[in-house]
Design a protein around this motif. Sequence first.
Motif, PDB file in Angstrom:
ATOM      1  N   HIS A 103      -8.821   8.204 -11.188  1.00  0.00           N
ATOM      2  CA  HIS A 103      -7.550   7.472 -11.205  1.00  0.00           C
ATOM      3  C   HIS A 103      -7.837   6.010 -10.883  1.00  0.00           C
ATOM      4  O   HIS A 103      -8.153   5.657  -9.747  1.00  0.00           O
ATOM      5  CB  HIS A 103      -6.601   8.074 -10.160  1.00  0.00           C
ATOM      6  CG  HIS A 103      -5.196   7.558 -10.258  1.00  0.00           C
ATOM      7  ND1 HIS A 103      -4.332   7.939 -11.259  1.00  0.00           N
ATOM      8  CD2 HIS A 103      -4.511   6.690  -9.488  1.00  0.00           C
ATOM      9  CE1 HIS A 103      -3.167   7.343 -11.085  1.00  0.00           C
ATOM     10  NE2 HIS A 103      -3.246   6.564 -10.023  1.00  0.00           N
ATOM     11  N   PRO A 105      -6.869   1.665 -12.127  1.00  0.00           N
ATOM     12  CA  PRO A 105      -6.122   0.732 -12.979  1.00  0.00           C
ATOM     13  C   PRO A 105      -6.857   0.535 -14.308  1.00  0.00           C
ATOM     14  O   PRO A 105      -8.093   0.562 -14.349  1.00  0.00           O
ATOM     15  CB  PRO A 105      -6.100  -0.563 -12.156  1.00  0.00           C
ATOM     16  CG  PRO A 105      -6.331  -0.129 -10.750  1.00  0.00           C
ATOM     17  CD  PRO A 105      -7.219   1.073 -10.831  1.00  0.00           C
ATOM     18  N   ILE A 132      -7.892  -4.805  -3.424  1.00  0.00           N
ATOM     19  CA  ILE A 132      -7.060  -3.653  -3.804  1.00  0.00           C
ATOM     20  C   ILE A 132      -7.274  -2.503  -2.823  1.00  0.00           C
ATOM     21  O   ILE A 132      -6.312  -1.938  -2.276  1.00  0.00           O
ATOM     22  CB  ILE A 132      -7.385  -3.192  -5.244  1.00  0.00           C
ATOM     23  CG1 ILE A 132      -6.927  -4.241  -6.257  1.00  0.00           C
ATOM     24  CG2 ILE A 132      -6.721  -1.841  -5.540  1.00  0.00           C
ATOM     25  CD1 ILE A 132      -7.375  -3.951  -7.678  1.00  0.00           C
ATOM     26  N   ASP A 136      -4.551  -1.197   0.018  1.00  0.00           N
ATOM     27  CA  ASP A 136      -4.094   0.182  -0.075  1.00  0.00           C
ATOM     28  C   ASP A 136      -4.394   0.938   1.213  1.00  0.00           C
ATOM     29  O   ASP A 136      -3.572   1.726   1.703  1.00  0.00           O
ATOM     30  CB  ASP A 136      -4.755   0.888  -1.262  1.00  0.00           C
ATOM     31  CG  ASP A 136      -4.113   0.549  -2.592  1.00  0.00           C
ATOM     32  OD1 ASP A 136      -3.116  -0.206  -2.593  1.00  0.00           O
ATOM     33  OD2 ASP A 136      -4.610   1.018  -3.632  1.00  0.00           O
ATOM     34  N   ARG A 234      -3.756   3.401  -6.080  1.00  0.00           N
ATOM     35  CA  ARG A 234      -4.178   2.757  -7.327  1.00  0.00           C
ATOM     36  C   ARG A 234      -5.594   3.155  -7.720  1.00  0.00           C
ATOM     37  O   ARG A 234      -5.923   3.281  -8.904  1.00  0.00           O
ATOM     38  CB  ARG A 234      -4.072   1.232  -7.183  1.00  0.00           C
ATOM     39  CG  ARG A 234      -2.660   0.715  -7.225  1.00  0.00           C
ATOM     40  CD  ARG A 234      -2.607  -0.777  -7.011  1.00  0.00           C
ATOM     41  NE  ARG A 234      -2.913  -1.153  -5.627  1.00  0.00           N
ATOM     42  CZ  ARG A 234      -2.943  -2.405  -5.191  1.00  0.00           C
ATOM     43  NH1 ARG A 234      -2.738  -3.410  -6.041  1.00  0.00           N
ATOM     44  NH2 ARG A 234      -3.199  -2.674  -3.923  1.00  0.00           N
ATOM     45  N   ASP A 236      -8.219   6.193  -6.914  1.00  0.00           N
ATOM     46  CA  ASP A 236      -8.188   7.497  -6.248  1.00  0.00           C
ATOM     47  C   ASP A 236      -9.228   8.423  -6.870  1.00  0.00           C
ATOM     48  O   ASP A 236      -9.829   8.121  -7.907  1.00  0.00           O
ATOM     49  CB  ASP A 236      -6.779   8.095  -6.371  1.00  0.00           C
ATOM     50  CG  ASP A 236      -6.549   9.228  -5.382  1.00  0.00           C
ATOM     51  OD1 ASP A 236      -7.299   9.325  -4.396  1.00  0.00           O
ATOM     52  OD2 ASP A 236      -5.620  10.023  -5.609  1.00  0.00           O
TER      53      ASP A 236
END
Length: 260
Positions: A103, A105, A132, A136, A234, A236
Amino acid sequence: MEFLEVLKRRKTTNGPFLDKPVAKEHQRLLMEAASRAPSHFNSQPWRFVLIEDPAKRECIAEIGGRTMRQLIADGRFFERYRRYFRFSPKEMEEKRDGILIDHLPALLRPFTRQAMRPWATRLLRLLRVPEILGEDNRRLVAASPLLLAALLDKDEYRPGELSGFYSLLALGMAIENIWLTTVELGMGIQFISTPMEIPEAWEEVKRLLEVPENLELMALYRLGYLPPEPPRPRIDWQSHQRKRLSQFVFRDSCATPEED
Protein backbone atom coordinates in the motif's frame (compact mmCIF):
# COMPACT_ATOMS: atom_id res chain seq x y z
CA MET A 1 -13.61 -16.51 21.84
CA GLU A 2 -11.83 -19.87 21.59
CA PHE A 3 -8.17 -19.62 22.57
CA LEU A 4 -6.76 -21.00 19.31
CA GLU A 5 -8.93 -18.56 17.38
CA VAL A 6 -7.43 -15.72 19.43
CA LEU A 7 -3.95 -16.96 18.50
CA LYS A 8 -4.81 -16.98 14.81
CA ARG A 9 -6.35 -13.50 14.91
CA ARG A 10 -3.48 -11.87 16.79
CA LYS A 11 -1.78 -9.20 14.70
CA THR A 12 -0.19 -5.77 14.78
CA THR A 13 -2.44 -2.76 14.19
CA ASN A 14 -0.86 -0.40 11.66
CA GLY A 15 -3.82 1.97 11.36
CA PRO A 16 -5.74 4.30 13.68
CA PHE A 17 -7.93 3.40 16.64
CA LEU A 18 -11.39 4.65 17.55
CA ASP A 19 -11.53 8.02 19.27
CA LYS A 20 -12.67 6.35 22.48
CA PRO A 21 -10.91 5.97 25.86
CA VAL A 22 -9.91 2.47 26.87
CA ALA A 23 -12.19 1.45 29.74
CA LYS A 24 -10.47 1.16 33.13
CA GLU A 25 -11.93 -2.34 33.41
CA HIS A 26 -10.18 -3.34 30.19
CA GLN A 27 -6.92 -1.72 31.29
CA ARG A 28 -7.03 -3.80 34.45
CA LEU A 29 -7.78 -6.95 32.46
CA LEU A 30 -4.70 -6.29 30.31
CA MET A 31 -2.55 -5.91 33.41
CA GLU A 32 -4.06 -9.03 34.98
CA ALA A 33 -3.23 -10.93 31.80
CA ALA A 34 0.36 -9.69 31.98
CA SER A 35 0.64 -10.77 35.60
CA ARG A 36 -0.33 -14.33 34.67
CA ALA A 37 2.75 -14.81 32.51
CA PRO A 38 5.39 -17.25 33.77
CA SER A 39 8.61 -15.90 35.26
CA HIS A 40 11.75 -17.44 36.79
CA PHE A 41 11.03 -18.36 40.43
CA ASN A 42 7.83 -16.28 40.09
CA SER A 43 10.05 -13.19 40.16
CA GLN A 44 7.55 -11.12 38.12
CA PRO A 45 10.22 -8.63 36.98
CA TRP A 46 7.86 -6.63 34.74
CA ARG A 47 6.54 -3.16 35.51
CA PHE A 48 4.11 -1.16 33.34
CA VAL A 49 3.04 2.46 32.96
CA LEU A 50 -0.46 3.13 31.57
CA ILE A 51 -0.35 6.52 29.82
CA GLU A 52 -3.62 8.34 29.18
CA ASP A 53 -2.56 11.93 29.84
CA PRO A 54 -3.01 13.83 26.53
CA ALA A 55 0.08 16.00 27.02
CA LYS A 56 2.32 12.99 27.65
CA ARG A 57 0.84 11.12 24.70
CA GLU A 58 1.45 14.14 22.46
CA CYS A 59 5.07 14.38 23.64
CA ILE A 60 5.69 10.69 22.96
CA ALA A 61 3.99 11.07 19.57
CA GLU A 62 6.29 13.96 18.67
CA ILE A 63 9.33 11.89 19.66
CA GLY A 64 8.01 8.93 17.67
CA GLY A 65 7.41 11.02 14.55
CA ARG A 66 10.72 12.83 14.82
CA THR A 67 12.73 9.62 15.27
CA MET A 68 10.94 7.90 12.38
CA ARG A 69 11.72 10.87 10.14
CA GLN A 70 15.36 10.89 11.29
CA LEU A 71 15.89 7.15 10.81
CA ILE A 72 14.48 7.24 7.28
CA ALA A 73 16.27 10.45 6.26
CA ASP A 74 19.75 9.31 7.31
CA GLY A 75 19.31 5.82 5.85
CA ARG A 76 19.58 3.91 9.11
CA PHE A 77 16.09 2.42 8.96
CA PHE A 78 16.50 0.73 5.58
CA GLU A 79 20.10 -0.19 6.32
CA ARG A 80 18.98 -2.13 9.39
CA TYR A 81 15.76 -3.62 8.07
CA ARG A 82 16.16 -3.91 4.29
CA ARG A 83 16.28 -7.70 4.40
CA TYR A 84 12.74 -7.91 5.79
CA PHE A 85 11.03 -6.01 2.94
CA ARG A 86 9.06 -7.90 0.27
CA PHE A 87 7.64 -6.30 -2.89
CA SER A 88 5.37 -8.91 -4.46
CA PRO A 89 2.98 -11.64 -3.28
CA LYS A 90 5.20 -14.17 -5.05
CA GLU A 91 8.28 -13.09 -3.10
CA MET A 92 6.30 -13.18 0.15
CA GLU A 93 4.93 -16.64 -0.64
CA GLU A 94 8.45 -17.97 -1.24
CA LYS A 95 10.08 -16.47 1.85
CA ARG A 96 7.02 -16.41 4.14
CA ASP A 97 8.57 -13.91 6.52
CA GLY A 98 9.18 -10.18 6.62
CA ILE A 99 6.60 -7.62 5.48
CA LEU A 100 4.90 -7.18 2.11
CA ILE A 101 4.79 -3.51 1.07
CA ASP A 102 1.40 -3.49 -0.63
CA HIS A 103 0.00 0.00 0.00
CA LEU A 104 1.84 3.04 -1.34
CA PRO A 105 1.02 6.44 -2.84
CA ALA A 106 1.04 6.20 -6.63
CA LEU A 107 4.09 8.48 -6.80
CA LEU A 108 6.22 6.01 -4.85
CA ARG A 109 5.23 2.73 -6.50
CA PRO A 110 7.75 2.86 -9.38
CA PHE A 111 10.62 3.43 -6.93
CA THR A 112 10.05 0.76 -4.30
CA ARG A 113 12.94 -1.55 -5.17
CA GLN A 114 15.33 1.32 -5.78
CA ALA A 115 14.40 2.79 -2.39
CA MET A 116 15.75 -0.32 -0.68
CA ARG A 117 19.23 0.01 -2.21
CA PRO A 118 22.12 1.51 -0.23
CA TRP A 119 22.43 4.57 -2.50
CA ALA A 120 18.74 5.43 -2.40
CA THR A 121 18.59 7.67 0.69
CA ARG A 122 18.70 10.79 -1.50
CA LEU A 123 15.81 9.46 -3.57
CA LEU A 124 13.74 8.88 -0.44
CA ARG A 125 14.37 12.45 0.64
CA LEU A 126 13.37 13.81 -2.76
CA LEU A 127 10.12 11.84 -2.60
CA ARG A 128 9.53 13.15 0.96
CA VAL A 129 9.26 9.62 2.35
CA PRO A 130 10.82 10.60 5.73
CA GLU A 131 8.25 13.36 6.20
CA ILE A 132 5.34 11.13 5.15
CA LEU A 133 6.29 8.29 7.49
CA GLY A 134 7.25 10.61 10.32
CA GLU A 135 3.97 12.53 10.23
CA ASP A 136 1.87 9.38 9.88
CA ASN A 137 3.67 7.88 12.86
CA ARG A 138 3.16 11.03 14.94
CA ARG A 139 -0.56 11.13 14.16
CA LEU A 140 -1.10 7.45 14.93
CA VAL A 141 0.58 7.71 18.33
CA ALA A 142 -1.03 11.03 19.26
CA ALA A 143 -4.52 9.71 18.43
CA SER A 144 -4.05 6.47 20.39
CA PRO A 145 -6.12 6.65 23.59
CA LEU A 146 -3.70 4.53 25.61
CA LEU A 147 0.06 4.12 25.54
CA LEU A 148 1.85 1.43 27.48
CA ALA A 149 5.44 1.49 28.72
CA ALA A 150 7.03 -1.84 29.63
CA LEU A 151 9.89 -1.85 32.13
CA LEU A 152 12.03 -4.33 34.04
CA ASP A 153 13.13 -4.27 37.67
CA LYS A 154 16.94 -4.00 37.71
CA ASP A 155 17.10 -6.23 40.81
CA GLU A 156 16.15 -9.02 38.41
CA TYR A 157 17.21 -7.62 35.04
CA ARG A 158 21.01 -7.87 35.06
CA PRO A 159 22.31 -8.00 31.46
CA GLY A 160 25.13 -10.48 30.98
CA GLU A 161 23.77 -12.78 33.68
CA LEU A 162 21.14 -15.50 33.38
CA SER A 163 18.76 -13.30 35.37
CA GLY A 164 18.89 -10.82 32.49
CA PHE A 165 17.84 -13.51 30.02
CA TYR A 166 15.12 -14.84 32.33
CA SER A 167 13.75 -11.32 32.82
CA LEU A 168 13.58 -10.60 29.09
CA LEU A 169 11.89 -13.94 28.51
CA ALA A 170 9.32 -13.20 31.22
CA LEU A 171 8.59 -9.70 29.91
CA GLY A 172 8.12 -11.07 26.39
CA MET A 173 5.58 -13.58 27.64
CA ALA A 174 3.77 -10.91 29.69
CA ILE A 175 3.51 -8.67 26.63
CA GLU A 176 2.25 -11.56 24.52
CA ASN A 177 -0.48 -12.13 27.12
CA ILE A 178 -1.44 -8.47 26.77
CA TRP A 179 -1.40 -8.76 22.97
CA LEU A 180 -3.69 -11.80 22.98
CA THR A 181 -6.07 -10.16 25.42
CA THR A 182 -6.49 -7.17 23.08
CA VAL A 183 -7.96 -9.58 20.52
CA GLU A 184 -10.59 -10.72 23.02
CA LEU A 185 -11.44 -7.10 23.89
CA GLY A 186 -11.80 -5.85 20.31
CA MET A 187 -8.63 -3.80 20.66
CA GLY A 188 -5.44 -3.38 18.67
CA ILE A 189 -1.83 -2.83 19.68
CA GLN A 190 1.37 -1.68 17.96
CA PHE A 191 5.00 -1.40 19.02
CA ILE A 192 6.31 2.20 19.06
CA SER A 193 9.83 1.24 18.08
CA THR A 194 11.62 4.27 16.65
CA PRO A 195 12.34 6.23 19.88
CA MET A 196 14.40 3.39 21.31
CA GLU A 197 16.60 3.29 18.20
CA ILE A 198 18.01 6.73 18.99
CA PRO A 199 19.54 6.84 22.51
CA GLU A 200 18.94 10.57 23.06
CA ALA A 201 15.25 10.18 22.21
CA TRP A 202 14.92 7.17 24.52
CA GLU A 203 16.35 9.27 27.35
CA GLU A 204 13.68 11.90 26.58
CA VAL A 205 10.98 9.26 27.05
CA LYS A 206 12.55 8.11 30.32
CA ARG A 207 12.53 11.65 31.68
CA LEU A 208 8.96 12.19 30.54
CA LEU A 209 7.83 9.04 32.37
CA GLU A 210 10.04 9.78 35.41
CA VAL A 211 11.63 6.32 35.25
CA PRO A 212 13.61 5.75 38.49
CA GLU A 213 17.12 4.33 38.62
CA ASN A 214 15.93 0.90 39.73
CA LEU A 215 13.85 0.36 36.57
CA GLU A 216 14.87 -0.11 32.93
CA LEU A 217 12.51 1.14 30.22
CA MET A 218 12.28 -1.63 27.63
CA ALA A 219 9.47 -0.85 25.17
CA LEU A 220 6.50 1.34 24.25
CA TYR A 221 3.16 0.34 22.73
CA ARG A 222 0.02 2.14 21.57
CA LEU A 223 -3.42 0.61 22.17
CA GLY A 224 -7.07 1.33 21.45
CA TYR A 225 -10.35 -0.06 20.18
CA LEU A 226 -10.48 -1.10 16.54
CA PRO A 227 -12.88 0.58 14.09
CA PRO A 228 -15.06 -1.80 12.02
CA GLU A 229 -13.11 -1.03 8.83
CA PRO A 230 -9.75 0.49 9.79
CA PRO A 231 -8.30 2.88 7.16
CA ARG A 232 -4.74 2.14 6.14
CA PRO A 233 -1.83 4.59 6.49
CA ARG A 234 -0.44 6.13 3.29
CA ILE A 235 2.51 3.71 3.37
CA ASP A 236 1.51 0.32 4.75
CA TRP A 237 2.26 -3.39 4.63
CA GLN A 238 0.94 -6.81 5.62
CA SER A 239 2.68 -9.61 7.46
CA HIS A 240 0.19 -12.43 8.05
CA GLN A 241 2.24 -15.12 6.28
CA ARG A 242 4.07 -17.66 8.42
CA LYS A 243 6.87 -20.09 7.61
CA ARG A 244 6.04 -23.68 6.73
CA LEU A 245 6.89 -26.32 9.35
CA SER A 246 9.82 -27.52 7.25
CA GLN A 247 11.32 -24.03 7.46
CA PHE A 248 11.50 -23.76 11.24
CA VAL A 249 10.84 -27.16 12.90
CA PHE A 250 13.23 -30.12 13.19
CA ARG A 251 12.64 -33.70 14.28
CA ASP A 252 14.95 -35.21 16.94
CA SER A 253 17.95 -33.10 15.86
CA CYS A 254 18.71 -30.04 13.76
CA ALA A 255 19.77 -32.37 10.94
CA THR A 256 16.19 -33.45 10.12
CA PRO A 257 13.62 -30.82 9.08
CA GLU A 258 10.01 -31.61 9.97
CA GLU A 259 7.77 -32.49 7.04
CA ASP A 260 5.09 -29.98 6.00
